[in-house]
Write a protein that holds these residues in place. Structure first.
Motif, PDB file in Angstrom:
ATOM      1  N   GLU A   1     -45.950 -88.841  13.791  1.00 37.97           N
ATOM      2  CA  GLU A   1     -46.496 -88.193  12.970  1.00 37.97           C
ATOM      3  C   GLU A   1     -47.527 -89.821  12.918  1.00 37.97           C
ATOM      4  O   GLU A   1     -48.715 -89.854  12.678  1.00 37.97           O
TER       5      GLU A   1
ATOM      6  N   ALA B   1     -40.577 -81.682   9.119  1.00 40.96           N
ATOM      7  CA  ALA B   1     -41.571 -81.500   8.947  1.00 40.96           C
ATOM      8  C   ALA B   1     -41.854 -82.226   7.567  1.00 40.96           C
ATOM      9  O   ALA B   1     -42.884 -82.472   6.782  1.00 40.96           O
ATOM     10  N   GLU B   2     -40.514 -82.022   6.484  1.00 43.03           N
ATOM     11  CA  GLU B   2     -40.589 -82.766   5.431  1.00 43.03           C
ATOM     12  C   GLU B   2     -41.053 -84.356   5.434  1.00 43.03           C
ATOM     13  O   GLU B   2     -41.318 -85.327   4.573  1.00 43.03           O
TER      14      GLU B   2
ATOM     15  N   ARG C   1     -42.506 -86.205   7.792  1.00 44.02           N
ATOM     16  CA  ARG C   1     -44.176 -85.891   8.496  1.00 44.02           C
ATOM     17  C   ARG C   1     -45.069 -85.284   6.916  1.00 44.02           C
ATOM     18  O   ARG C   1     -45.943 -87.264   6.980  1.00 44.02           O
ATOM     19  N   ALA C   2     -44.802 -85.493   6.298  1.00 42.09           N
ATOM     20  CA  ALA C   2     -45.338 -84.997   5.283  1.00 42.09           C
ATOM     21  C   ALA C   2     -44.780 -86.444   4.362  1.00 42.09           C
ATOM     22  O   ALA C   2     -46.161 -87.071   3.966  1.00 42.09           O
TER      23      ALA C   2
ATOM     24  N   ARG D   1     -47.581 -89.041   5.903  1.00 39.30           N
ATOM     25  CA  ARG D   1     -48.771 -88.440   5.145  1.00 39.30           C
ATOM     26  C   ARG D   1     -49.656 -88.791   4.605  1.00 39.30           C
ATOM     27  O   ARG D   1     -49.830 -89.296   3.687  1.00 39.30           O
ATOM     28  N   GLU D   2     -47.553 -89.286   2.772  1.00 42.25           N
ATOM     29  CA  GLU D   2     -48.212 -89.294   1.835  1.00 42.25           C
ATOM     30  C   GLU D   2     -48.026 -90.442   1.596  1.00 42.25           C
ATOM     31  O   GLU D   2     -49.375 -91.354   0.225  1.00 42.25           O
TER      32      GLU D   2
ATOM     33  N   SER E   1     -35.846 -77.739   9.676  1.00 40.80           N
ATOM     34  CA  SER E   1     -36.666 -78.110   8.237  1.00 40.80           C
ATOM     35  C   SER E   1     -36.518 -76.980   6.351  1.00 40.80           C
ATOM     36  O   SER E   1     -36.877 -76.097   7.321  1.00 40.80           O
TER      37      SER E   1
ATOM     38  N   THR F   1     -40.421 -75.275   3.200  1.00 41.32           N
ATOM     39  CA  THR F   1     -41.562 -75.591   1.883  1.00 41.32           C
ATOM     40  C   THR F   1     -42.719 -75.424   1.885  1.00 41.32           C
ATOM     41  O   THR F   1     -43.294 -74.941   3.384  1.00 41.32           O
TER      42      THR F   1
ATOM     43  N   ALA G   1     -44.646 -77.689   3.086  1.00 41.20           N
ATOM     44  CA  ALA G   1     -44.983 -78.927   4.059  1.00 41.20           C
ATOM     45  C   ALA G   1     -43.958 -78.561   5.493  1.00 41.20           C
ATOM     46  O   ALA G   1     -44.820 -78.527   6.340  1.00 41.20           O
TER      47      ALA G   1
ATOM     48  N   TYR H   1     -48.887 -80.728   5.743  1.00 45.96           N
ATOM     49  CA  TYR H   1     -48.905 -81.184   4.177  1.00 45.96           C
ATOM     50  C   TYR H   1     -49.740 -82.320   3.552  1.00 45.96           C
ATOM     51  O   TYR H   1     -48.964 -82.906   4.067  1.00 45.96           O
TER      52      TYR H   1
ATOM     53  N   LEU I   1     -45.024 -84.197  -2.009  1.00 41.73           N
ATOM     54  CA  LEU I   1     -44.172 -82.964  -1.678  1.00 41.73           C
ATOM     55  C   LEU I   1     -43.767 -82.514  -2.933  1.00 41.73           C
ATOM     56  O   LEU I   1     -43.493 -82.755  -4.083  1.00 41.73           O
TER      57      LEU I   1
END
Lengths: 316, 274
Positions: free
Chosen positions: A12, A139-140, A142-143, A146-147, A167, A170, A172, A177, A181
């Protein structure tokens, strides 16, 4: 095929690096071969050698000059060897530095006690201003990455070694996402009188889902953000649905999430399925070492039973 | 410490040195004032490092992005005084030093104008400055990352960890100035943990090394004046200094490390400063 937490982080960050030239990736000689960011952006990848404290402090200097450094080394070395640097850089300076710490808990397994860290949450949770995340699944992670980039706030992101988990369901998990989250990811809802498992991190979440299958009717709420500010808000949402919680975390009880929630939820019953106070000094795989510190499925189920018994006693 | 000093740039070389010398003398008087505060201060190390700080802040006044980090943060009184006389700090810190509500604490933090990093937990200022230098290097920008450390501070492993990294990363725009006053909290460096062949140590790490008089303002400004944006070896400046420099009553005395005095003595000491 889903990626492990640390591979998802690297991938990511490499993707984000294509859009953001301020992103830098620093490693303390534990990034391994074929690091995704190194392959994509070699001019912004720096293996600074086995120098964790210098790496975090230099990241403060880089952030002060306008860059967005991501630094990574094994959790015991990040959270403990470089603890003072984290306090000053992430806490006091509030520098836009993200620390990604794999090998958290006892995921170092047979590498031994020097490579375990069952204390990192206790250290980081006591430093004001640090966003702490322990994502579960690709996925979490990666989210969360990004955050961290979007917010520019100091982050400590805990992950395991190589284990890869599907994952949870969610937003995400359905694709990139862009927002933060959910405070509480309700993997399974149950009645308000039922015991609610609260899972933390990769293994805590795995165990909680296994426990829910073995004890149908048990609710399961997964938390990804574990710092005081996020937990305060998450606690309010938890208390709106349940009164009895069993927190499953690959960390010692002291300074862990269960202890924090117990303080935040004085009118609820909060117990922990967590690592005991022993020092695992024998080999084995990750699950075996977890069992050696008292953290396995039977231990989680026993904690759920105790919480249920307390509920029955209260009702009587 | 990126504020720009305007006056010296318009002066001749000799006139600049006169200005810097006057600043150093005034800063020493302010440090004595801080020793006479209710808290006292780290007097000896603040006075030994003052000429280095004055010269380094003058270098930063070139406006090329040079950053000065006082890593031996216990010499905060010296830093505050140097910032004030250099025109970076807008208020006289001496009457406020150590008081409730004042940012002028015994070790400096980023709430003080001109201070970017918190230092005083020894060793950390060195990698902060190295990180700054690295940022300038990555951006192909001029300017130095200057860390000012104490010789006692060199006992911290983090210093040498950073030297290893700086050399490996070829940070020629990183400068580590050692205020070698020979003292530390409990006595003399030579008695507690000596530094044999210090120049050789830096050279072995891959640094360019210069040994100089840490109270020679002209020599220090000349040393720091260069554009090192194309250099590949970091620079170590080993500056020999005198603990308590400028106040005859305490010069060279280990006991000057932390001093608390009354106003009468402060006035005596300030009159003796040349």
């Amino acid at each position: 095929m889903t990626l492990s937490g640390r591979d998802a982080y690297r991938d990511e960050l490499a993707l984000l690096g294509a859009e953001d030239p301020a992103l830098l990736c620093l490693e303390a000689d534990l990034g391994g071969k074929g690091h995704a960011f190194q392959l994509a952006h070699p001019e912004r990848f720096f293996n600074l050698g086995i120098a964790e404290g210098a790496m975090v402090d230099m990241a403060a200097g880089l952030a002060s000059a306008g860059y967005k450094p991501f630094v990574s080394t094994f959790a015991p070395f990040a959270a403990l060897r470089a603890a003072e640097s984290l306090k000053l850089t992430l806490g006091y300076l509030a520098a836009g530095v993200t620390v990604v710490a794999p090998y958290a808990g006892v995921s170092g397994a047979w590498f031994g006690t020097t490579h375990h860290t069952l204390e990192d949450l206790a250290v980081l949770r006591s430093v004001p201003g640090v966003t702490i995340a322990a994502p579960y699944g690709e996925a979490e992670m990666r989210a969360v990455i990004r955050e961290a980039v979007r917010s520019g706030k100091p982050h400590y992101i805990r992950t395991g070694r190589n284990a890869a988990y599907e994952s949870l369901d969610t937003a995400a998990a359905e694709g990139p996402y862009e927002g933060e989250l959910p405070l509480v990811n309700w993997e399974f809802r149950a009645g308000s009188e039922d015991v609610c498992l609260v899972s933390v991190g990769e293994e805590g979440t795995r165990l909680a889902m296994e426990a829910r299958l073995a004890a149908p009717g048990t609710a399961h709420a997964h938390l990804v953000y574990l710092d005081h500010e996020h937990l305060t808000q998450a606690a309010a949402e938890l208390a709106a649905h349940h009164r009895r919680f069993v927190v499953v975390e690959e960390h010692r009880a002291q300074g862990g999430v269960a202890e924090a929630l117990a303080l935040l939820l004085p009118r609820c019953e909060v117990t922990a399925a967590s690592a005991n106070r022993s020092w695992p000094s024998q080999g084995g795989d990750h699950a075996e070492v977890m069992a050696a510190v008292g953290l396995d499925l039977p231990a989680v189920l026993a904690a759920v039973d105790r919480a249920g018994d307390q509920a029955l006693a209260g009702a009587a | 410490m990126t504020a720009v000093l305007d006056a010296p740039a318009e002066l001749s070389g000799d006139e600049v040195q006169e200005v810097l010398a006057a600043r150093a003398a005034e800063a020493r008087r302010l440090v004595v004032d801080m020793a006479a505060s209710p808290r006292g201060c780290h007097l000896g190390g603040s006075l030994s490092v003052l000429d280095i700080l004055i010269a380094a802040l003058h270098r930063a006044s070139a406006g090329d992005g040079t950053e000065v980090v006082l890593s031996k943060g216990h010499a905060a009184a010296g830093l505050y005084a140097a910032l004030y006389v250099s025109g970076i700090l807008p208020e006289n810190p001496a009457p406020l030093y150590g008081l409730a509500g004042s940012p002028y604490t015994g070790h400096p933090g980023p709430k003080v104008p001109g201070v970017r990093f918190p230092t005083g937990s020894l060793g950390h200022g060195v990698p902060y400055a190295a990180g700054w230098a690295m940022a300038r290097r990555i951006g192909s920008l001029p300017g130095l990352g200057i860390a000012v450390a104490g010789d006692g501070e060199l006992q911290e492993g983090l210093v040498w960890e950073t030297c290893q990294v700086a050399a490996a990363q070829r940070l020629g725009n990183f400068v580590l100035v050692v205020d070698r006053n020979g003292g530390q909290n409990d006595g003399m460096v030579a008695d507690i943990s000596p530094l044999p062949d210090l120049a050789g140590r830096f050279a072995a790490f891959g640094f360019d090394v210069v040994e100089t008089d840490g109270h020679d303002l002209a020599g220090l400004t000349a040393l720091l004046a260069g554009d090192r944006s194309s250099a590949t070896r970091p620079l170590a400046v080993i500056a020999a200094t005198v603990k308590g420099k400028g106040v005859p009553a305490v010069e060279g005395k280990a006991a000057s490390h932390y001093v608390s005095i009354d106003a009468r003595r402060a006035n005596q000491w300030k009159r003796a400063i040349k």
